[in-house]
Design a protein around this motif. Structure first.
Motif, mmCIF file in Angstrom:
data_model
loop_
_atom_site.group_PDB
_atom_site.id
_atom_site.type_symbol
_atom_site.label_atom_id
_atom_site.label_comp_id
_atom_site.label_asym_id
_atom_site.label_seq_id
_atom_site.Cartn_x
_atom_site.Cartn_y
_atom_site.Cartn_z
ATOM 1 N N CYS A 27 0.826 -1.215 0.000
ATOM 2 C CA CYS A 27 0.000 0.000 0.000
ATOM 3 C C CYS A 27 0.856 1.259 0.000
ATOM 4 N N TRP A 28 1.964 1.208 0.723
ATOM 5 C CA TRP A 28 2.834 2.380 0.867
ATOM 6 C C TRP A 28 3.398 2.836 -0.477
ATOM 7 N N THR A 29 3.662 1.899 -1.378
ATOM 8 C CA THR A 29 4.256 2.227 -2.680
ATOM 9 C C THR A 29 3.212 2.259 -3.796
ATOM 10 N N LEU A 30 1.936 2.334 -3.433
ATOM 11 C CA LEU A 30 0.856 2.306 -4.426
ATOM 12 C C LEU A 30 0.963 3.438 -5.432
ATOM 13 N N ASN A 31 1.318 4.642 -4.971
ATOM 14 C CA ASN A 31 1.313 5.802 -5.867
ATOM 15 C C ASN A 31 2.288 5.673 -7.019
ATOM 16 N N GLY A 32 3.346 4.882 -6.852
ATOM 17 C CA GLY A 32 4.310 4.716 -7.936
ATOM 18 C C GLY A 32 3.652 4.225 -9.210
ATOM 19 N N VAL A 33 2.745 3.265 -9.082
ATOM 20 C CA VAL A 33 2.030 2.724 -10.242
ATOM 21 C C VAL A 33 0.803 3.562 -10.562
ATOM 22 N N LEU A 34 0.036 3.905 -9.535
ATOM 23 C CA LEU A 34 -1.247 4.580 -9.752
ATOM 24 C C LEU A 34 -1.060 5.954 -10.381
ATOM 25 N N VAL A 35 -0.140 6.749 -9.857
ATOM 26 C CA VAL A 35 0.075 8.107 -10.395
ATOM 27 C C VAL A 35 0.623 8.042 -11.818
ATOM 28 N N THR A 36 1.541 7.114 -12.060
ATOM 29 C CA THR A 36 2.071 6.948 -13.418
ATOM 30 C C THR A 36 0.957 6.594 -14.398
ATOM 31 N N PHE A 37 0.063 5.708 -13.996
ATOM 32 C CA PHE A 37 -1.073 5.313 -14.843
ATOM 33 C C PHE A 37 -1.990 6.502 -15.119
ATOM 34 N N LEU A 38 -2.331 7.253 -14.082
ATOM 35 C CA LEU A 38 -3.258 8.374 -14.236
ATOM 36 C C LEU A 38 -2.711 9.450 -15.166
ATOM 37 N N VAL A 39 -1.406 9.683 -15.082
ATOM 38 C CA VAL A 39 -0.790 10.679 -15.960
ATOM 39 C C VAL A 39 -0.652 10.134 -17.377
ATOM 40 N N ASP A 40 -0.244 8.870 -17.498
ATOM 41 C CA ASP A 40 -0.066 8.254 -18.815
ATOM 42 C C ASP A 40 -1.371 8.222 -19.599
ATOM 43 N N LYS A 41 -2.480 8.001 -18.910
ATOM 44 C CA LYS A 41 -3.791 7.936 -19.568
ATOM 45 C C LYS A 41 -4.453 9.301 -19.702
ATOM 46 N N GLY A 42 -3.817 10.337 -19.219
ATOM 47 C CA GLY A 42 -4.360 11.683 -19.340
ATOM 48 C C GLY A 42 -5.521 11.971 -18.415
ATOM 49 N N ILE A 43 -5.721 11.145 -17.386
ATOM 50 C CA ILE A 43 -6.820 11.371 -16.439
ATOM 51 C C ILE A 43 -6.510 12.582 -15.568
ATOM 52 N N PHE A 44 -5.241 12.733 -15.172
ATOM 53 C CA PHE A 44 -4.776 13.938 -14.485
ATOM 54 C C PHE A 44 -3.557 14.466 -15.221
ATOM 55 N N ASN A 45 -3.475 15.785 -15.365
ATOM 56 C CA ASN A 45 -2.355 16.401 -16.085
ATOM 57 C C ASN A 45 -1.338 16.976 -15.103
ATOM 58 N N TRP A 46 -0.701 16.087 -14.333
ATOM 59 C CA TRP A 46 0.311 16.513 -13.381
ATOM 60 C C TRP A 46 1.674 16.581 -14.055
ATOM 61 N N ASN A 47 2.477 17.585 -13.688
ATOM 62 C CA ASN A 47 3.817 17.695 -14.274
ATOM 63 C C ASN A 47 4.810 16.819 -13.516
ATOM 64 N N VAL A 48 6.070 16.835 -13.981
ATOM 65 C CA VAL A 48 7.090 15.954 -13.409
ATOM 66 C C VAL A 48 7.297 16.227 -11.922
ATOM 67 N N VAL A 49 7.323 17.497 -11.534
ATOM 68 C CA VAL A 49 7.545 17.841 -10.134
ATOM 69 C C VAL A 49 6.360 17.407 -9.271
ATOM 70 N N GLN A 50 5.133 17.606 -9.755
ATOM 71 C CA GLN A 50 3.958 17.162 -9.008
ATOM 72 C C GLN A 50 3.953 15.644 -8.837
ATOM 73 N N ILE A 51 4.363 14.944 -9.880
ATOM 74 C CA ILE A 51 4.464 13.484 -9.787
ATOM 75 C C ILE A 51 5.468 13.104 -8.711
ATOM 76 N N GLY A 52 6.612 13.792 -8.694
ATOM 77 C CA GLY A 52 7.624 13.515 -7.669
ATOM 78 C C GLY A 52 7.072 13.715 -6.266
ATOM 79 N N TRP A 53 6.272 14.764 -6.082
ATOM 80 C CA TRP A 53 5.668 15.009 -4.771
ATOM 81 C C TRP A 53 4.673 13.911 -4.403
#
Length: 494
Positions: A27-53
């Protein structure tokens, strides 16, 4: 018979602890996959720095709360602290599908990131059930729960794709619910079947417990753990977008490669505990830090193409250019061969490749002087950073860090036998801060340099710092304990 029954109970608690920690780490590392998926599919338009956060925020919570959770474990026992943690952290995961902005996603990520404190609970709770000669192995086996990161990188991409078949925009929302249910179920099992046990000296006040943190040794162990654990957590998430961007892999294949990093690193931790018991944690840490320096130095070389000036062709005599082609320049009746531009080298080479050619810069009927340049030289050096070699190096450094994680925590029961929870919590806090800061540092390095492998430069520098710090400390300790011997050695080497 009594010892056999006691050991059987200890093993049963170790199994429960490791199972709970594995689910928490997934669960702790969930965002690594989930955030990458959401950005890759264009569901959220987060930039590189926001992804890092977003990759780092859950890690931050798990880091800063490890110390107080470790203190609570020493004070009240692991059963109630662990089960409460599991049950409470399921709530923000159930709410995560409602997040519709970066701010809400970050807040809920901060809350479910509390699962990262499970390590501080489990370290103190596991070690209390085992004698000193078993603690290295027991803590190493418990630490195999780090492989929960591999569960996420392996299963989550496929689950996201499956959930999104019928509803590409909202299918992802089922994944955090699945994770929340896993926490809820394990929390109930832990509450029903775990046995509570506290430190014998748990009547110490919290200020008394915190005085232990004045020891420089705690901070040195924390620095080691910042590297071997913090960087492990960071790359468990960072490698997925790395492979997708540098090697154009799919989400599922990138997840598989990230799993090949995180799974061996988690599983090998038990072997690291065995090595620490057998050869000593200090010797093991030396090899871990040396290997981290060497491997990160290899990994920091980026996939690149360099063009620079090469050997040109100069006129051997004064005269008139009578003929020009891509392979020859004639001055009066004398020919000067020109190297033509070669065909591009196919990708996939393991070692750098070099090609050189010349580009004619004179025209027919032009008058030239002796030593005048007829064609400029061009040299091209290409390094493909072969994907399979890169993957092997990544796996090796993950294995090294996995062994190092066990070696760091082997030190704690030896030096701080009655403050395992608070010291383990502090060391874990510093390691967790590594997991938080590293993705953010990596994202800023990527934004500044435009090079994905720039993150390995940071790893190299920090590995060198840890190695030097350890060597200086050990050398000073030996000189203090045996000053006469050190003086004798110095005289012989003069």
């Amino acid at each position: 018979m009594k010892n056999t029954n006691t050991l059987a109970k200890s093993h049963r608690m170790l199994f429960l602890n490791t199972l709970a920690f594995t689910v928490c780490f997934a669960c702790w590392t969930l965002n690594g996959v989930l955030v990458t998926f959401l950005v890759d599919k264009g569901i959220f338009n987060w930039n590189v720095v926001q992804i890092g956060w977003l990759l780092g925020i859950p890690i931050l919570t798990g880091a800063i709360m490890r110390l107080p959770i470790g203190i609570l474990t020493d004070k009240y026992g692991g059963k109630y602290v662990f089960s409460t943690l599991l049950l409470l952290c399921s709530i923000p995961l159930f709410l995560l599908p409602l997040a519709n902005s970066f701010f809400l996603f970050a807040i809920l990520s901060f809350l479910f990131g509390m699962v990262g404190t499970s390590f501080a609970v489990g370290i103190g709770y596991t070690s209390i059930f085992y004698p000193k000669e078993w603690q290295g192995r027991a803590l190493g086996i418990f630490g195999m729960g780090n492989a929960g990161a591999a569960i996420t990188t392996f299963l989550a991409p496929s689950l996201l794709n499956y959930f999104s078949i019928d509803d590409p925009q909202n299918g992802w929302k089922l994944l955090p619910i699945v994770y929340g249910l896993a926490l809820l179920i394990i929390g109930i099992l832990f509450l029903l079947f775990a046995e509570n046990k506290k430190m014998e000296k748990s009547n110490r006040t919290i200020p008394q417990m915190l005085t232990t943190l004045k020891s420089p040794r705690v901070w040195r162990f924390g620095a080691y753990y910042f590297l071997v654990f913090g960087c492990f957590v960071a790359y468990s998430q960072w490698l997925l977008p790395n492979f997708m961007n540098v090697y154009n892999t799919s989400l599922v294949m990138g997840g598989m490669f990230a799993t090949m990093f995180s799974l061996p690193s988690g599983v090998i931790r038990a072997f690291g505990g065995y090595l620490s018991d057998k050869f000593g944690a200090r010797k093991v840490m030396y090899w871990v830090l040396i290997s981290s320096v060497v491997l990160s130095a290899l990994l920091m070389i980026p996939k690149m193409e360099i063009k620079t000036a090469g050997p040109g062709v100069m006129a051997g005599k004064k005269g008139i250019v009578t003929a020009v082609s891509s392979t020859n320049v004639r001055i009066d009746d004398k020919d000067f061969p020109i190297d033509a531009k070669p065909e591009p080298v196919t990708e996939g080479n393991i070692f750098p490749t070099k090609s050189s050619w010349q580009k004619v810069i004179v025209a027919q009927n032009q008058e030239v002087n002796k030593k005048e340049l007829l064609a400029t030289g061009v040299t091209r050096i290409t390094f493909d950073a072969n994907m399979w070699v890169y993957l092997i190096l990544v796996i090796l450094i993950g294995v090294s860090w996995g062994i190092g994680k066990a070696a760091v925590y082997k030190h704690i029961p030896e030096y701080f036998p009655t403050e395992i929870g608070v010291v383990g919590g502090m060391v874990g806090l510093l390691g967790g801060l590594g997991g938080f800061f590293c993705p953010i540092i990596f994202s800023y390095l990527l934004s500044t340099t435009g090079i994905w492998s720039s993150s390995w430069i940071f790893v190299l520098l920090f590995s060198v710092i840890c190695l030097i710090w350890m060597h200086i400390t050990i050398t000073n300790m030996m000189n203090e304990k045996q000053p006469d011997m050190s003086k004798e050695i110095d005289r012989k080497n003069q």
